[in-house]
Design an enzyme around this catalytic site. Sequence first.
Site, PDB file in Angstrom:
ATOM      1  N   GLU A 116      51.071  33.329  58.097  1.00 46.30           N
ATOM      2  CA  GLU A 116      51.804  32.106  58.445  1.00 46.30           C
ATOM      3  C   GLU A 116      51.974  32.159  59.958  1.00 46.30           C
ATOM      4  O   GLU A 116      52.893  32.804  60.478  1.00 46.30           O
ATOM      5  CB  GLU A 116      53.164  32.059  57.731  1.00 46.30           C
ATOM      6  N   GLU A 147      49.011  20.664  58.621  1.00 49.88           N
ATOM      7  CA  GLU A 147      48.699  22.083  58.495  1.00 49.88           C
ATOM      8  C   GLU A 147      47.207  22.322  58.262  1.00 49.88           C
ATOM      9  O   GLU A 147      46.612  23.221  58.846  1.00 49.88           O
ATOM     10  CB  GLU A 147      49.519  22.711  57.353  1.00 49.88           C
ATOM     11  N   HIS A 170      44.652  25.008  52.520  1.00 47.35           N
ATOM     12  CA  HIS A 170      44.708  23.560  52.237  1.00 47.35           C
ATOM     13  C   HIS A 170      43.401  22.851  52.622  1.00 47.35           C
ATOM     14  O   HIS A 170      42.367  23.488  52.698  1.00 47.35           O
ATOM     15  CB  HIS A 170      45.934  22.923  52.905  1.00 47.35           C
ATOM     16  N   HIS A 188      47.399  30.046  57.463  1.00 49.63           N
ATOM     17  CA  HIS A 188      48.329  28.951  57.169  1.00 49.63           C
ATOM     18  C   HIS A 188      49.273  28.731  58.341  1.00 49.63           C
ATOM     19  O   HIS A 188      49.352  29.543  59.252  1.00 49.63           O
ATOM     20  CB  HIS A 188      49.164  29.286  55.923  1.00 49.63           C
TER      21      HIS A 188
END
Length: 221
Positions: free
Chosen positions: A140, A23, A9, A76
Amino acid sequence: MLIAIDPGHGGKDPGAVGAHLLEKDINLNISLKLREILVQRNIDVIMTRDKDVTLELQPRCDIANNSKADYFISIHANSFKDSDAKGTETYAFSKNSIGNKLADHVQKAIVSTLNTVDRGVKYADFYVLRYTDMPAILIETAFITNKDDENLLITKPDLFALAISNGIMNFLSITDANWAQQDLIKLKELGIIVDYHDPEVCVKWGELAAVINRVLEVFKK
Ligand SMILES: [Zn+2]
């Protein structure tokens, strides 16, 4: 050795939103620390982004592909509508791939270092896993939507980076050994060694003498 680090992102895309964290920010924070640690360990690093900018998925793959990076690590944080969901999971593109092995090591290192819930290694057709030329993983790290996990991300980003780096280093030492195994297989085919050996095991003088004599015999033929 060149590793591409991809902080997920950025810019207009915040990614998941926690009570305290975005995030995109925690991804970048962990990624910059990971770069620092890897560089200290003599590994070259290329970043897909090193600041808060908007970046589509294809340019992320292009940066890694054009620089011919050896591995691609996308970082992430997870989210879910149920705030009870927590833990770490690492994605590879396919089972039994080199990326799968890398994911195993990184997943293990994070879970054992941070004591997060082990949600395991998973497989997914994610864009950055599919369109990168090199073995690629997507981590993650933890759930931004869970209170305990978000607290870990806020208080221990350095430890996440260190764990990821340790996982990568463990993986690299094993693939180096695999590389030496090819040489051992060749020696076995030539009849210079009889059994298959662990590349990390020491050789006795008697074994060394026998190997040298067999090499000389191969040269005589
Ligand atoms: Zn994300």
